[in-house]
Motif scaffolding. Sequence first.
Motif, PDB file in Angstrom:
ATOM      1  N   VAL A  46       4.840 -89.135  -1.666  1.00  0.00           N
ATOM      2  CA  VAL A  46       4.857 -90.301  -0.776  1.00  0.00           C
ATOM      3  C   VAL A  46       3.769 -90.304   0.293  1.00  0.00           C
ATOM      4  CG1 VAL A  46       7.358 -90.543  -1.135  1.00  0.00           C
ATOM      5  CG2 VAL A  46       6.528 -89.281   0.856  1.00  0.00           C
ATOM      6  N   VAL A  47       3.125 -89.172   0.546  1.00  0.00           N
ATOM      7  CA  VAL A  47       2.147 -89.115   1.641  1.00  0.00           C
ATOM      8  C   VAL A  47       0.750 -89.497   1.155  1.00  0.00           C
ATOM      9  CG1 VAL A  47       3.449 -87.381   2.935  1.00  0.00           C
ATOM     10  CG2 VAL A  47       1.742 -86.656   1.239  1.00  0.00           C
ATOM     11  N   VAL A  61       5.868 -94.131   5.657  1.00  0.00           N
ATOM     12  CA  VAL A  61       5.834 -92.774   6.192  1.00  0.00           C
ATOM     13  C   VAL A  61       5.220 -92.811   7.591  1.00  0.00           C
ATOM     14  CG1 VAL A  61       4.923 -90.449   5.862  1.00  0.00           C
ATOM     15  CG2 VAL A  61       5.582 -91.822   3.877  1.00  0.00           C
ATOM     16  N   THR A  62       5.944 -92.256   8.569  1.00  0.00           N
ATOM     17  CA  THR A  62       5.486 -92.292   9.956  1.00  0.00           C
ATOM     18  C   THR A  62       5.428 -90.876  10.520  1.00  0.00           C
ATOM     19  OG1 THR A  62       6.649 -94.406  10.244  1.00  0.00           O
ATOM     20  CG2 THR A  62       5.901 -93.260  12.237  1.00  0.00           C
ATOM     21  N   VAL A  85       4.498 -97.333   1.762  1.00  0.00           N
ATOM     22  CA  VAL A  85       4.631 -96.587   0.504  1.00  0.00           C
ATOM     23  C   VAL A  85       5.395 -97.462  -0.483  1.00  0.00           C
ATOM     24  CG1 VAL A  85       5.515 -94.490  -0.593  1.00  0.00           C
ATOM     25  CG2 VAL A  85       4.689 -94.407   1.760  1.00  0.00           C
ATOM     26  N   SER A  86       5.007 -97.432  -1.724  1.00  0.00           N
ATOM     27  CA  SER A  86       5.683 -98.257  -2.725  1.00  0.00           C
ATOM     28  C   SER A  86       7.102 -97.753  -2.977  1.00  0.00           C
ATOM     29  CB  SER A  86       4.901 -98.236  -4.039  1.00  0.00           C
ATOM     30  OG  SER A  86       4.989 -96.959  -4.644  1.00  0.00           O
ATOM     31  N   ALA A  87       7.954 -98.667  -3.413  1.00  0.00           N
ATOM     32  CA  ALA A  87       9.328 -98.283  -3.741  1.00  0.00           C
ATOM     33  C   ALA A  87       9.340 -97.260  -4.871  1.00  0.00           C
ATOM     34  CB  ALA A  87      10.128 -99.527  -4.131  1.00  0.00           C
ATOM     35  N   ARG A 129      10.415 -91.869  -6.772  1.00  0.00           N
ATOM     36  CA  ARG A 129       9.907 -90.656  -7.416  1.00  0.00           C
ATOM     37  C   ARG A 129      10.094 -89.435  -6.503  1.00  0.00           C
ATOM     38  NH1 ARG A 129       7.462 -87.718 -11.654  1.00  0.00           N
ATOM     39  NH2 ARG A 129       6.944 -89.741 -12.560  1.00  0.00           N
ATOM     40  N   GLY A 130       9.743 -89.596  -5.237  1.00  0.00           N
ATOM     41  CA  GLY A 130       9.913 -88.487  -4.303  1.00  0.00           C
ATOM     42  C   GLY A 130      11.363 -88.066  -4.171  1.00  0.00           C
TER      43      GLY A 130
END
Length: 322
Positions: free
Chosen positions: A98-99, A141-142, A171-173, A178-179
């Motif tokens: 996700v990053v 992501v923050t 970030v995409s759904a 996936r993450g």
Amino acid sequence: MMQFLPTDEQTAFAEAIDEIVTANGGADVVQAWAAGDKAAGLALWEQFSELGLGGLRVAEEDGGLGASAVDLAIVFERLGYHGVPGPYIESLAFLPAVVSDEVRAEICGGAMATATYAPFVPYALDADVASLRFAVDGSGVTPADAGDAISSMAKTRTLFPLSGSGTTTAVSAEALDRGFAEAALATAAMLVGAGERLLDEAVEYAKIREQFGKPVGEYQALKHHLANVRVALSFARPLMLRAALDIDSPNRDRDVSAAKVSAADAATLAAKLSLQVHGAIGYTAEHHVGRWVTLVPALVQSWGSTSFHRDRVAAAILNQGA
């Protein structure tokens, strides 16, 4: 026919993890971390980073190992067996999906990272020692700062609330899903590993603890309980590996949830039996088995509760052919 046996390379990698943990003190690392001395655990993290674990699920062209989801499961089973403390699931399984490329490169290089993921992971694990902290939700992501530590039943897991302190990156759904799937799979693998450790500890202690003049392991009732744990773990492992093999299939969510439920049930059974075999000493801080006994319920609630995962399996079954 589906092949569930590890390759020679996977076996060698798992053995390398065992050797590194043992060389660094084994259960003493876990005991020290629980007591607040994290030096040995951080040294272990550095050695795993040199082995390349930071880039386990990062593509080779991006500097990682390009390992498969099965490799991930095998690694986390060994980490669970040794009860290795630290935000491994967050750093190696969840965040790489996700990053940004820049943050992924830092993790690949050995940076320790942790995260919250609303609503499944409300607190960040070991944010006091992680150099990268992120609050993750459906919006993205923050970068985040940690609040005050929150006590946990598992003394090897210190939890922290996070508050966003930077710019949110969308970030995409699919990336978030996936993450989450990879993190839940890693958690299932850690539960299988922890269950195996608890069974080994119970078997060894049953050989030396005596009641009425003979080892408790000679009593048939206990033998049957040990066998029940063996059966439960032996059924949980194929589900875990099946979920890893299906990580890119449409059945991913169903199979990951089935693996998490099965691993949670098997590890919980192992924890209860190991505690019964050890008796009062199993409750003490001085005996290391208590670290695994308390680790199991913490992992059961991490990355989706058993109720959540059962609901996903049930929904997948009921929607078949709809």
